[in-house]
Motif scaffolding. Structure first.
Motif, PDB file in Angstrom:
ATOM      1  N   ASP A   1       0.705  -1.402   0.076  1.00  0.00           N
ATOM      2  CA  ASP A   1      -0.092   0.025   0.055  1.00  0.00           C
ATOM      3  C   ASP A   1       0.892   1.150   0.097  1.00  0.00           C
ATOM      4  O   ASP A   1       0.313   2.534   0.058  1.00  0.00           O
TER       5      ASP A   1
ATOM      6  N   TYR B   1      -6.663   6.446   4.839  1.00  0.00           N
ATOM      7  CA  TYR B   1      -7.024   5.367   5.413  1.00  0.00           C
ATOM      8  C   TYR B   1      -6.152   4.220   5.096  1.00  0.00           C
ATOM      9  O   TYR B   1      -6.301   2.974   5.658  1.00  0.00           O
ATOM     10  N   HIS B   2      -4.997   4.313   4.478  1.00  0.00           N
ATOM     11  CA  HIS B   2      -4.092   3.119   4.329  1.00  0.00           C
ATOM     12  C   HIS B   2      -2.772   3.502   5.064  1.00  0.00           C
ATOM     13  O   HIS B   2      -2.444   4.800   4.891  1.00  0.00           O
ATOM     14  N   HIS B   3      -2.225   2.488   5.860  1.00  0.00           N
ATOM     15  CA  HIS B   3      -0.833   3.030   6.462  1.00  0.00           C
ATOM     16  C   HIS B   3       0.186   1.972   5.874  1.00  0.00           C
ATOM     17  O   HIS B   3      -0.386   1.005   5.282  1.00  0.00           O
TER      18      HIS B   3
ATOM     19  N   PHE C   1       0.453  -0.849  10.413  1.00  0.00           N
ATOM     20  CA  PHE C   1      -1.203  -0.608  11.218  1.00  0.00           C
ATOM     21  C   PHE C   1      -1.248  -1.783  11.967  1.00  0.00           C
ATOM     22  O   PHE C   1      -0.689  -2.859  12.079  1.00  0.00           O
TER      23      PHE C   1
ATOM     24  N   GLU D   1     -13.761  -0.050   3.801  1.00  0.00           N
ATOM     25  CA  GLU D   1     -13.714  -1.546   4.366  1.00  0.00           C
ATOM     26  C   GLU D   1     -13.086  -1.432   5.790  1.00  0.00           C
ATOM     27  O   GLU D   1     -11.847  -0.880   5.941  1.00  0.00           O
ATOM     28  N   ILE D   2     -13.729  -1.930   6.828  1.00  0.00           N
ATOM     29  CA  ILE D   2     -13.129  -1.734   8.314  1.00  0.00           C
ATOM     30  C   ILE D   2     -12.902  -3.301   8.649  1.00  0.00           C
ATOM     31  O   ILE D   2     -11.764  -3.282   9.401  1.00  0.00           O
TER      32      ILE D   2
ATOM     33  N   ASN E   1     -12.742  -7.762   7.771  1.00  0.00           N
ATOM     34  CA  ASN E   1     -12.853  -8.994   6.420  1.00  0.00           C
ATOM     35  C   ASN E   1     -12.768 -10.085   7.398  1.00  0.00           C
ATOM     36  O   ASN E   1     -11.986 -10.394   8.035  1.00  0.00           O
TER      37      ASN E   1
ATOM     38  N   GLY F   1      -9.880 -10.042  10.049  1.00  0.00           N
ATOM     39  CA  GLY F   1      -8.947  -8.794  10.557  1.00  0.00           C
ATOM     40  C   GLY F   1      -9.786  -7.587  10.460  1.00  0.00           C
ATOM     41  O   GLY F   1     -10.207  -7.395   9.345  1.00  0.00           O
ATOM     42  N   MET F   2      -9.500  -6.602  11.246  1.00  0.00           N
ATOM     43  CA  MET F   2     -10.095  -5.633  11.323  1.00  0.00           C
ATOM     44  C   MET F   2      -8.898  -4.437  11.427  1.00  0.00           C
ATOM     45  O   MET F   2      -8.144  -4.454  12.390  1.00  0.00           O
ATOM     46  N   GLY F   3      -9.220  -3.201  10.649  1.00  0.00           N
ATOM     47  CA  GLY F   3      -8.046  -2.261  10.593  1.00  0.00           C
ATOM     48  C   GLY F   3      -8.508  -1.449  11.881  1.00  0.00           C
ATOM     49  O   GLY F   3      -9.317  -0.669  12.220  1.00  0.00           O
TER      50      GLY F   3
ATOM     51  N   ARG G   1      -8.848   2.311  11.194  1.00  0.00           N
ATOM     52  CA  ARG G   1      -9.942   2.796  10.705  1.00  0.00           C
ATOM     53  C   ARG G   1     -11.247   2.790  11.608  1.00  0.00           C
ATOM     54  O   ARG G   1     -12.246   3.432  11.714  1.00  0.00           O
TER      55      ARG G   1
HETATM   56  P1  ATP Z   1      -8.330  -2.127   1.260  1.00  0.00           P
HETATM   57  O1  ATP Z   1      -9.115  -2.702   0.239  1.00  0.00           O
HETATM   58  O2  ATP Z   1      -8.960  -1.137   1.941  1.00  0.00           O
HETATM   59  O3  ATP Z   1      -6.695  -1.991   1.024  1.00  0.00           O
HETATM   60  P2  ATP Z   1      -7.754  -4.876   2.172  1.00  0.00           P
HETATM   61  O4  ATP Z   1      -8.862  -5.688   1.267  1.00  0.00           O
HETATM   62  O5  ATP Z   1      -6.482  -4.898   1.579  1.00  0.00           O
HETATM   63  O6  ATP Z   1      -8.256  -3.409   2.373  1.00  0.00           O
HETATM   64  P3  ATP Z   1      -7.742  -6.823   4.084  1.00  0.00           P
HETATM   65  O7  ATP Z   1      -6.395  -7.527   3.637  1.00  0.00           O
HETATM   66  O8  ATP Z   1      -8.817  -7.639   3.818  1.00  0.00           O
HETATM   67  O9  ATP Z   1      -7.805  -5.393   3.458  1.00  0.00           O
HETATM   68  O10 ATP Z   1      -7.370  -6.633   5.636  1.00  0.00           O
HETATM   69  C1  ATP Z   1      -8.418  -6.545   6.987  1.00  0.00           C
HETATM   70  C2  ATP Z   1      -8.356  -5.242   7.169  1.00  0.00           C
HETATM   71  O11 ATP Z   1      -7.292  -4.455   7.509  1.00  0.00           O
HETATM   72  C3  ATP Z   1      -9.205  -4.403   6.294  1.00  0.00           C
HETATM   73  O12 ATP Z   1     -10.555  -4.270   6.448  1.00  0.00           O
HETATM   74  C4  ATP Z   1      -8.871  -2.855   6.918  1.00  0.00           C
HETATM   75  O13 ATP Z   1      -9.742  -2.478   7.750  1.00  0.00           O
HETATM   76  C5  ATP Z   1      -7.476  -3.008   7.335  1.00  0.00           C
HETATM   77  N1  ATP Z   1      -6.287  -2.534   6.584  1.00  0.00           N
HETATM   78  C6  ATP Z   1      -5.968  -3.274   5.526  1.00  0.00           C
HETATM   79  N2  ATP Z   1      -5.046  -2.605   4.817  1.00  0.00           N
HETATM   80  C7  ATP Z   1      -4.520  -1.447   5.570  1.00  0.00           C
HETATM   81  C8  ATP Z   1      -3.694  -0.509   5.619  1.00  0.00           C
HETATM   82  N3  ATP Z   1      -2.778  -0.385   4.752  1.00  0.00           N
HETATM   83  N4  ATP Z   1      -3.599   0.588   6.437  1.00  0.00           N
HETATM   84  C9  ATP Z   1      -4.816   0.633   7.408  1.00  0.00           C
HETATM   85  N5  ATP Z   1      -5.639  -0.563   7.597  1.00  0.00           N
HETATM   86  C10 ATP Z   1      -5.439  -1.337   6.568  1.00  0.00           C
END
Ligand code: ATP
Ligand code: MG
Length: 872
Positions: free
Chosen positions: A76, A85-87, A90, A209-210, A212, A237-239, A242
């Motif tokens: 990311d 909202y991407h770090h 995290f 998305e918060i 999954n 997995g929950m961010g 977020r």
């Molecule tokens: P997104 O589509 O937003 O990048 P993702 O599909 O990559 O999310 P998952 O791999 O399902 O996300 O990860 C589970 C959770 O982790 C996500 O629902 C989100 O809340 C959080 N998350 C994912 N990537 C990041 C990120 N780079 N920084 C902060 N939180 C994240």
């Protein structure tokens, strides 16, 4: 307002109430997984359980896991800072079921937590379910949809495709549909204008998305088909950041208490408030995000470096420095000054930050300083390129790529500087270079792994602490194809082979069949906690019983090095102080390397002292005391040294030799006497505040000392075995110095004679006077002569030096200013003719050189130069 800390606790408490075991976060930096550099999801630390390699200790588990998404499958990095909202780093909150509950509970509890416990309004929540796949012959996940229907109206349940809603561990292995929970944080007004359902998975910053929920129910085989997984797994997995945004009523993760203190400090430092301008805001977000990542990576033991995981960390740091440089006018190191703020907000949850703050600060500052210097030389290079491409108005993709790849100049910085000069860059050319580099990397790394072929069911047992051979069966094996060829990976029912871990390399040895035929095992590695033996061939009948026999000599040598490492660690703390902390270790049969935190170079006296005490402890022949399956709290009470950032189970192995007590999974000697001998062969710095000692033991130490002795004997014999050898060498050096002085003088005389001859010759080619020097002169002398001529000849001239020496040759060209004005270019000219001498080179407009391997081509080269200048 509910604080971040309270939110984390609420999550863990909730799942504790649902009979989940709360476990700590695994380290973010991974050491034992060849397929992954950093933890990028909560499930990583449970991979061995999910794959069935080890039995789960608890069927229900919950945690908050530090994750890093900056490389490989999840990257990311480019989003970070630009969105809200991407770090890079995290925290991922998760709950797991290993063959226990499945979809229904996972969905109901997620709902209960978000809606009933945290009171997130129902109309702001959406769930996605897998729409199905013809290719894989799977239907829509109606099961998940039906559970959601208990809580959400149909309009809030949305179908998702394979990309978003089907999770796979890798090319092969466990996989299954997933169900994401999204939240709509827009204002009432906005929401009236457009339905939230239309914004799901559309990169809207307030509809994100918060959580999954992954339902692992299949296993994908190498031929891409799916089979059913015997033990179904729930992985969620929950961010965390977020969730904080949602619960604190914010519109951006950066507006929560997780990031605000850092942004305020950056604002104070730069005098630019956050929220004033999008460009400076992006830069501030990048910096606030990246400082966390870098600090945590360093405490986890991953220093910035120029390879692999270290390089990823270095690039992240450079990205932050560069944003600061370009957008916040930070021209000197500043990132390290943010540490106190970071420690204030996260130091309580992560005490290692406070403990290692001096080291982190030093490492970051040094990296910043060195990158700022690189930036400067990159800018100088760019300035030069700007001059060269001014006429064309466009910088080549290749040059932009060199700046990017070698100097860490991202494309936008190059573009920004070019724009200031009214120039542009060849984006397509850049993309092409990038593609090529990626393709090169891909080809180099490509491995194809077949499915496991199971011979016998069962778990693999390690018996190598107690024996060097044992009887066993092959449990399973698979073929791996790589660019270099193919080999097999083999799992044994029982094995004395130590699999590479904790810095100690894996054992090699043999598998011996019932007829006494030996099959070589080249090394043993660990994958998801499973010892894997590497073999070039598989026995004809893999179902029989075998003897597994390690190479005892090599193992003993590795053990000597490992035991010596423990003793060295203890002695370093004794001699240098208790700030000495292990930062890395490598143990092979040949050598040991030990990296540790310490600020100064070790003096020769300190090194002698350390060697002396270690040797004394060897002579004392201290016996090993080994304690297996010790609860971790008890081990700490014993005073065992543990490493930050290591993953230890609940029960650990403790190894003691007198005062040295360490947690360790490695293999060791029965007593220190068997180390035999110990010598430090080098001591150096590998990063700011980190030193490395390389040492040898036993027969390797003997060989090392013999080598020194032999060299000395040989040198002595060259001086007729003069007993005062040092004096003899000093005398020789003095004589040599005098001779060199005389020689320099003679060369200077010779050059002035040659110069006089050249000046007396009035050959003209085209419009230029043509001066040719041939002979076996040194490059420096020719250069000197060329520059002297430049100062003394007024008319347009070209000087050509054609020298040769022992099969090598050198072509030198010097042009007068007036010759350059005629349109000549020494660099182009030398490149044009270099092929005659099978060489290459270049230089500046006035002066250039080319070296080559074909002196017989010099005449042709000179001829072509003449033709070139004749035509002007
Ligand atoms: P997104 O589509 O937003 O990048 P993702 O599909 O990559 O999310 P998952 O791999 O399902 O996300 O990860 C589970 C959770 O982790 C996500 O629902 C989100 O809340 C959080 N998350 C994912 N990537 C990041 C990120 N780079 N920084 C902060 N939180 C994240
Ligand atoms: Mg993502």
């Amino acid at each position: 307002m509910i604080t971040a800390k309270e939110i984390r606790k609420a999550f863990l408490d909730f799942f504790k109430e649902k009979q989940h075991q709360v476990v700590p976060s695994a380290p973010m930096v991974l050491k034992g997984d060849p397929t992954l550099m950093f933890t990028n999801a909560g499930m990583n630390q449970f991979k061995d359980i999910i794959l069935g390699n080890v039995e789960p200790k608890y069927l229900r588990v919950t945690d908050s896991q530090k994750c890093l998404r900056v490389s490989g499958k999840h990257n990311d990095l480019e989003e970070v800072g630009h969105d809200t909202y991407h770090h890079t780093m995290f925290e991922m909150l998760g709950n797991w079921s290993f063959g226990d509950y499945f979809k229904e509970e996972a969905i109901s509890w997620a709902w209960e937590f978000l809606h009933d416990r945290l009171h997130i309004p129902k109309d702001r929540l959406y769930a996605t379910v897998f729409e199905g796949s013809k290719e894989d012959k799977i239907e829509r996940d109606n099961e998940a949809a039906s559970f959601w229907l208990k809580f959400l109206p149909e309009s809030h349940i949305i179908n998702g495709n394979k990309k978003d809603n089907f999770w796979e561990m890798g090319e092969t292995g466990p996989c299954g549909p997933c169900s994401e929970i999204h939240i709509d944080l827009r204002s009432e007004d906005e929401r009236k204008k457009m339905e939230g359902a239309l914004l799901i998975n559309k990169d809207h910053p307030q509809v994100v998305e918060i959580w999954n929920l992954v339902f692992m129910q299949y296993n994908r085989l190498a031929d891409a088909s799916l089979t059913s997984l015997p033990h179904k797994v729930i992985d969620t997995g929950m961010g965390f950041e977020r969730l904080c945004m949602a619960l604190q009523g914010k519109q951006s993760n950066y507006d929560t208490d997780v990031f605000q203190p850092l942004l305020q400090t950056i604002g104070n430092l730069t005098g630019i408030p956050y929220g004033k301008d999008e460009k400076t805001d992006i830069a501030m977000r990048v910096i606030a995000d990246h400082i966390r990542t870098i600090a945590f990576a360093i405490t986890d033991g991953q220093l910035p470096s120029n390879a692999k995981a270290g390089y990823v960390i270095r690039r992240i740091l450079r990205r932050a420095v560069r944003y600061g440089y370009t957008f916040l006018n930070r021209k000197s190191a500043f990132m390290y000054t943010l540490l106190p703020t970071l420690i204030e907000s996260m130091g309580e949850a992560y005490p290692e930050l406070e403990k290692q703050k001096d080291l982190i600060s030093k490492v970051i500052k040094e990296e910043e300083d060195s990158f700022l210097r690189t930036l400067e030389s990159g800018i100088k290079l760019l300035d030069k390129k700007i001059e060269e491409c001014r006429e064309k108005g466009i910088l080549s993709g290749q040059d932009a790529f060199t700046l990017y790849d070698t100097f860490g100049f991202p494309l936008d910085l190059t573009e920004l500087i070019l724009r200031e000069h009214n120039l542009s860059l060849d984006q397509e050319g850049f993309d092409r270079e990038m593609q090529q580099q990626k393709a090169r990397a891909r080809n180099a790394a490509q491995v194809e792994t077949d499915d496991w072929i199971t011979i016998s069911e069962g778990e693999s047992l390690f018996v190598g602490y107690d024996t060097t051979y044992c009887e066993c069966q092959i449990l399973r094996y698979r073929k791996v194809r790589q660019k270099k060829g193919e080999f097999f990976q083999v799992v044994l029912s029982s094995t004395p082979f130590y699999a590479e871990m904790g810095g100690q390399v894996g054992d090699s040895g043999y598998l011996i069949d019932e007829n006494g035929k030996q099959y070589e095992i080249s090394t043993t590695k660990r994958e998801n906690n499973l010892p894997i033996h590497f073999m070039n061939e598989i026995p004809v009948d893999p179902t029989q019983r075998f003897q597994a026999q390690i190479n005892q000599v090599l193992r003993r040598q590795a053990e000597a090095n490992h035991t010596a490492t423990h003793i060295l660690h203890q002695v370093l703390r004794e001699v240098l102080g208790t700030h000495v902390e292990q930062k890395g270790s490598f143990v092979s049969p040949e050598v040991l390397r030990f990296d540790f935190a310490h600020y100064n170079k070790l003096s020769p006296e300190e090194i002698r002292k350390i060697e002396g005490i270690v040797s004394e402890k060897i002579r004392q022949d201290i016996a090993k005391q080994e304690y297996r399956n010790v609860p971790i709290a008890e081990a700490q009470k014993m005073g065992a040294m543990a490493l930050f950032g290591e993953k230890y189970g609940d029960e650990v192995r403790v190894l003691q030799y007198g005062d040295s007590i360490e947690l360790c999974g490695g293999t060791h000697l029965p007593s220190t006497g068997m180390i035999g001998a110990f010598r430090i062969v080098s001591e150096s710095s590998i990063a700011a505040g980190i030193r490395r000692i390389e040492a040898v033991t036993g027969s390797n130490a003997e060989a090392y000392l013999y080598n020194i002795e032999d060299t000395l004997t040989e040198v002595k014999s060259l001086f007729n075995n003069n007993p005062d050898i040092v004096k003899s060498v000093q005398k020789l050096l003095k004589e040599q110095e005098n001779l060199q002085k005389k020689l320099d003088l003679m060369i200077a005389n010779q050059i002035s004679q040659v110069k006089a001859q050249l000046l007396a010759n009035n050959t003209v080619v085209g419009h230029l006077r043509f001066l040719l020097l041939e002979g076996d002169f040194k490059a420096e002398a020719i250069k000197d002569l060329a520059f002297q001529l430049r100062g003394e000849i007024n008319e347009p001239f070209i000087f050509v030096g054609a020298s040769q020496d022992e099969g090598k040759c050198l072509l030198t060209i010097m042009l007068s200013d007036t010759a350059v004005e005629l349109g000549l270019n020494a660099s182009n000219l030398v490149r044009l003719v270099a092929h005659h001498i099978k060489g290459g080179g270049g230089g500046q407009v006035h002066f250039a050189t080319a070296g080559g391997k074909n002196p017989s081509g010099l005449a042709d080269a000179i001829q072509q130069i003449k033709e070139e200048i004749a035509s002007i």
